[in-house]
Scaffold this active site. Structure first.
Site, mmCIF file in Angstrom:
data_model
loop_
_atom_site.group_PDB
_atom_site.id
_atom_site.type_symbol
_atom_site.label_atom_id
_atom_site.label_comp_id
_atom_site.label_asym_id
_atom_site.label_seq_id
_atom_site.Cartn_x
_atom_site.Cartn_y
_atom_site.Cartn_z
ATOM 1 N N PHE A 171 0.859 -1.180 0.000
ATOM 2 C CA PHE A 171 0.000 0.000 0.000
ATOM 3 C C PHE A 171 0.895 1.229 0.000
ATOM 4 O O PHE A 171 1.669 1.440 0.934
ATOM 5 C CB PHE A 171 -0.934 0.037 1.213
ATOM 6 C CG PHE A 171 -1.855 1.236 1.169
ATOM 7 C CD1 PHE A 171 -3.040 1.192 0.460
ATOM 8 C CD2 PHE A 171 -1.500 2.414 1.798
ATOM 9 C CE1 PHE A 171 -3.873 2.306 0.384
ATOM 10 C CE2 PHE A 171 -2.331 3.540 1.723
ATOM 11 C CZ PHE A 171 -3.519 3.483 1.013
ATOM 12 N N ASP A 256 9.282 2.975 1.721
ATOM 13 C CA ASP A 256 8.087 3.695 2.155
ATOM 14 C C ASP A 256 7.952 3.487 3.663
ATOM 15 O O ASP A 256 7.488 2.451 4.130
ATOM 16 C CB ASP A 256 6.859 3.154 1.406
ATOM 17 C CG ASP A 256 5.573 3.871 1.829
ATOM 18 O OD1 ASP A 256 5.576 4.555 2.874
ATOM 19 O OD2 ASP A 256 4.567 3.715 1.117
ATOM 20 N N LYS A 285 2.696 10.037 7.944
ATOM 21 C CA LYS A 285 1.794 9.843 9.077
ATOM 22 C C LYS A 285 2.205 10.482 10.408
ATOM 23 O O LYS A 285 1.635 11.476 10.818
ATOM 24 C CB LYS A 285 1.521 8.351 9.251
ATOM 25 C CG LYS A 285 0.650 7.803 8.109
ATOM 26 C CD LYS A 285 0.068 6.453 8.423
ATOM 27 C CE LYS A 285 -1.081 6.095 7.500
ATOM 28 N NZ LYS A 285 -0.689 5.471 6.225
HETATM 29 C C1 PLP Z 1 -0.922 5.666 4.830
HETATM 30 C C2 PLP Z 1 0.146 5.217 3.920
HETATM 31 C C3 PLP Z 1 0.371 5.867 2.694
HETATM 32 C C4 PLP Z 1 -0.512 6.977 2.191
HETATM 33 O O1 PLP Z 1 -0.490 8.085 3.028
HETATM 34 P P1 PLP Z 1 -1.634 9.203 2.896
HETATM 35 O O2 PLP Z 1 -1.163 10.282 3.830
HETATM 36 O O3 PLP Z 1 -2.903 8.552 3.312
HETATM 37 O O4 PLP Z 1 -1.676 9.639 1.498
HETATM 38 C C5 PLP Z 1 1.429 5.433 1.934
HETATM 39 N N1 PLP Z 1 2.218 4.420 2.322
HETATM 40 C C6 PLP Z 1 2.031 3.780 3.489
HETATM 41 C C7 PLP Z 1 2.943 2.675 3.880
HETATM 42 C C8 PLP Z 1 0.975 4.145 4.319
HETATM 43 O O5 PLP Z 1 0.761 3.495 5.468
#
Ligand code: PLP
Length: 431
Positions: A171, A256, A285
């Site tokens: 994700f 990420d 986040k």
């Molecule tokens: C939440 C998340 C995203 C996306 O972040 P948003 O601020 O919702 O756009 C991308 N990568 C990971 C691993 C995430 O947990």
């Protein structure tokens, strides 16, 4: 906690604030009344929200009906210091009262100081740089564009490296580039065609990765622990193998750490002990302690010069308030020695969870925790948890995720462990 007392307190607090007048005049609407208004005015992409929350303090939040909850989700790993942290709140307020926004024709001290701080905390090598965004998906969009510039032809056009590798279960966000990196078919299919060249390979399989990498690969995107997939850590050794394979092929290794970064695992980066230096890291986040901010960190001179003047931009990204919020969050985490506590409370929770009847597996690191149940009752556990005063999340039919504020105490964790058997029973009875 006396529900009537906290209820009246919650209502009067909302009433007293200017925003209370703006939203309601009286601040007395019930949760049910708010949700009716929600369903007629908000787009349905999130379904029906579980509760209407009006106030928070530390690891506690209160809903519009005055009910109190222990927040074990922390806005999905966002509220690193809980709700309404006094220091973060005061820094945000004073920055906003001083200078709230400048365009990116200008810069501000908080932006520069935060970039320096992030590069120092992540032990970034010389020549490393930062690009600020407002969210995780935007950080990954920037990383996607960075990848497209890897191996670009001398005439400035995109070169032969058009392939990007991501993992099954990944994700990376919901905007089109990040969505192309995201694996889940239900998220992707309605929006095709997505930006091309992304290949998803089996999770945690080194041989599959080595086979997929060649000179046409621009980048490999990895989450150290897949959060949305139910808190699945990469197997030991995978990151090292990925680093070797990408280096050999000239591909970028992009991590990420939007969910896993900024203390979530008890370290600034989940990958800090992995013995590798990535080419780029994305954050978001927890970075702003609840205030929206994301970042792309590019490691080393070569990667940092792939995107040149005019090739990327943002209006709000790196604005003075967001960067002040992040500076305050990082300072509070450091000065209150939060990371040490994350490791201790996380271990305590995982040990406690593993001993609960009906819990079949516990995963994660620090305060990013996933656990599996012996039946497909996870959504019902979320509901039963709310009724019992606990906010948790179900990323899968039999998986529960916890990503509480990093300041969660052992006592607070203990109240959840004590309540969990009854919550599981209620969920099973409701099936
Ligand atoms: C939440 C998340 C995203 C996306 O972040 P948003 O601020 O919702 O756009 C991308 N990568 C990971 C691993 C995430 O947990």
């Amino acid at each position: 906690m006396n529900a009537v007392k906290t209820g009246s307190h919650a209502a009067s607090t909302l009433e007293k604030t200017p925003v209370g007048d703006l939203v309601d005049g009286k601040g007395h609407s019930s949760g049910a009344e708010w949700l009716t208004r929600y369903s007629t005015s908000l787009m349905g992409v999130f379904g029906t929200p579980q509760r209407v929350l009006v106030r928070g303090a530390g690891c506690l939040v209160w809903d519009a009906d005055g009910k109190e909850y222990l927040d074990l989700l922390g806005g999905i790993a966002v509220n690193a210091l809980g709700h309404a942290h006094p220091f973060v709140t005061s820094v945000i307020s004073s920055q906003l009262a001083t200078l709230g926004h400048v365009s990116n024709f200008f810069t501000s001290p908080t932006q520069i100081a935060l970039a320096e701080k992030l590069l120092a905390l992540t032990h970034a090598p010389a020549g490393s740089k930062v690009f600020f965004t407002n969210s995780g998906t935007e950080a990954n969009e920037a990383a996607f564009k960075l990848a497209r510039r890897n191996g670009a032809g001398p005439d400035g056009t995109t070169g032969k490296r058009t392939k990007i590798i991501a993992l099954e279960g990944a994700f990376h966000g919901r905007t089109m580039g990040a969505l192309a990196l995201t694996a889940k078919e239900a998220y992707r299919a309605p929006f095709e065609p997505l930006p091309g060249g992304v290949v998803h390979i089996p999770f945690g399989d080194v041989a599959a990765l080595e086979e997929a990498i060649d000179e046409t690969v621009a980048a490999v995107f990895l989450e150290p622990i897949q959060g949305e997939a139910g808190v699945r850590p990469l197997p030991p050794g995978y990151l090292k193998a990925a680093r070797e394979a990408t280096t050999k092929a000239g591909a970028l290794l992009i991590l990420d750490e939007v969910q896993t970064g900024i203390g979530r695992t008890g370290k600034w980066l989940a990958t800090e002990d992995a013995g590798i230096v990535p080419d780029a890291v994305t954050l978001a986040k927890g970075l702003g302690g609840g205030f929206p901010i994301g970042a792309l960190l590019t490691f080393g001179e070569r990667t940092s010069s792939l995107l040149t003047a005019g090739q990327h931009g943002t209006t709000f990204g790196g604005n003075p308030v967001a960067t002040a919020a992040a500076l305050a969050t990082l300072h509070a985490i450091e000065s209150q020695r939060v990371l040490e506590k994350v490791a201790v409370v996380g271990d305590y929770l995982r040990t406690g969870l593993a001993a609960v009847d009906g819990v079949t597996e516990v995963r994660g690191e620090g305060l990013l925790i996933g656990f599996d149940l012996d039946a497909d009752v996870a959504p019902a556990v979320v509901t039963a948890g709310l009724d019992a005063g606990f906010i948790v999340n179900s990323p899968g039919p039999r998986t529960i995720r916890l990503a509480p504020p990093l300041i969660l105490t052992k006592d607070q964790a203990g109240t959840f462990l004590a309540a969990l058997p009854a919550i599981l029973q209620t969920a099973k009875d409701a099936q």
